[in-house]
Motif scaffolding. Structure first.
Motif, PDB file in Angstrom:
ATOM      1  N   UNK A 123       0.829  -1.207   0.000  1.00  0.00           N
ATOM      2  CA  UNK A 123       0.000   0.000   0.000  1.00  0.00           C
ATOM      3  C   UNK A 123       0.864   1.258   0.000  1.00  0.00           C
ATOM      4  N   UNK A 124       1.934   1.260   0.798  1.00  0.00           N
ATOM      5  CA  UNK A 124       2.800   2.427   0.878  1.00  0.00           C
ATOM      6  C   UNK A 124       3.560   2.634  -0.434  1.00  0.00           C
ATOM      7  N   UNK A 125       4.002   1.545  -1.050  1.00  0.00           N
ATOM      8  CA  UNK A 125       4.683   1.670  -2.347  1.00  0.00           C
ATOM      9  C   UNK A 125       3.789   2.343  -3.378  1.00  0.00           C
ATOM     10  N   UNK A 178       4.343   6.044  -4.970  1.00  0.00           N
ATOM     11  CA  UNK A 178       4.610   5.836  -6.403  1.00  0.00           C
ATOM     12  C   UNK A 178       6.020   5.298  -6.652  1.00  0.00           C
ATOM     13  N   UNK A 179       6.384   4.261  -5.879  1.00  0.00           N
ATOM     14  CA  UNK A 179       7.687   3.625  -6.068  1.00  0.00           C
ATOM     15  C   UNK A 179       7.549   2.117  -6.283  1.00  0.00           C
ATOM     16  N   UNK A 187      10.672  10.604  -1.097  1.00  0.00           N
ATOM     17  CA  UNK A 187       9.374   9.930  -1.062  1.00  0.00           C
ATOM     18  C   UNK A 187       9.434   8.653  -0.237  1.00  0.00           C
ATOM     19  N   UNK A 188      10.521   7.899  -0.366  1.00  0.00           N
ATOM     20  CA  UNK A 188      10.674   6.695   0.440  1.00  0.00           C
ATOM     21  C   UNK A 188      10.822   7.044   1.917  1.00  0.00           C
ATOM     22  N   UNK A 189      11.485   8.148   2.205  1.00  0.00           N
ATOM     23  CA  UNK A 189      11.606   8.617   3.587  1.00  0.00           C
ATOM     24  C   UNK A 189      10.230   8.843   4.201  1.00  0.00           C
TER      25      UNK A 189
END
Length: 245
Positions: free
Chosen positions: A118-120, A124-125, A143-145
């Motif tokens: 869900x977080x990915x 948008x990664x 964004x990953x942070x």
């Protein structure tokens, strides 16, 4: 409506310097609150106290009615903190980083894998999930942070100047993500020194300067405080009718 965050009369001193001086604020569910001010105004010190990373000299912090302090406790489980500096493991993949931070919160395996997916999607990664962090652009790392602070589904998300040093496209993606968090009911505390970000994202804004909260209100209310009497006078020569057309 019960507020997610309640800060009352926070004070923090470093030697003879008072970094935060009697700051009080609150954030409701689904509200994005912007803490706006120049570098050194006290924004980061305030949010470190909110997250229980720094003990206040005076004042209290409550998240969902639970007291926050520097010891481990149930209130900290409700907070997602995204620091200004990227705090990731460069030799791990995108997915491995999210898994690591989810395990810190003891998420069960199945729930963790579902939440990582869900977080990915949120950040948008998904297409870079297997790539090492040190192969990502600066904007992707930012964004990953944010994703690392989201993986345990926090009630309060605290972001400390998350767009510093990123390109315009990544900045737009980050701002779009923050907008969605509020729409989904998450309370967000967002620090920035960009007024345009505060106007775009925030339901309410507090302006902090030299450790004191000097003004608070909606973006429109704050603009009205300083701009409602502004006048612009233009002077020109030549064919004014032609210019107007």
């Amino acid at each position: 409506m019960t507020n997610v965050l309640e800060c009352a009369h926070l004070v923090r001193r470093f030697g003879e310097r008072t970094a935060v001086d009697d700051v009080s604020l609150h954030i409701a569910p689904g509200e994005t609150y912007g803490l706006l001010g120049p570098n050194g105004a006290g924004k980061t010190t305030t949010i470190r106290m909110v997250c229980g990373l720094l003990r206040p000299d005076a004042g209290t912090v409550h998240v969902a009615g639970r007291p926050v302090n520097t010891a481990a406790g149930p209130a900290k489980q409700l907070i997602g903190f995204v620091p200004q500096d990227v705090a990731l493991y460069p030799d791990l993949s995108v997915r491995e980083n999210l898994r690591f931070f989810g395990r810190l919160y003891r998420l069960p395996r199945r729930q963790l894998e579902r939440r990582v997916d869900e977080v990915l999607e949120l950040i948008d990664l998904g297409g870079r999930a297997r790539d090492r962090v040190d192969s990502l652009s600066g904007g992707m790392r930012r964004r990953l942070n944010i994703g690392a602070g989201l993986v345990h589904s926090p009630t309060l998300l605290v972001l400390d100047e998350p767009t510093v040093g990123v390109d315009p496209q990544s900045r737009h993606a980050i701002l779009e993500s923050v907008t969605r968090f509020g729409e989904e009911g998450m309370a967000v505390l967002y620090t920035t020194h960009y007024m345009e970000e505060a106007e775009r994202l925030c339901n309410r804004v507090g302006i902090i300067d030299r450790g004191r909260l000097v003004a608070e209100g909606t973006p429109r209310e704050l603009v009205a405080l300083v701009a409602e009497r502004d006048r612009v006078r233009l002077a020109a020569v030549g064919n004014l009718t032609a210019y107007a057309d």
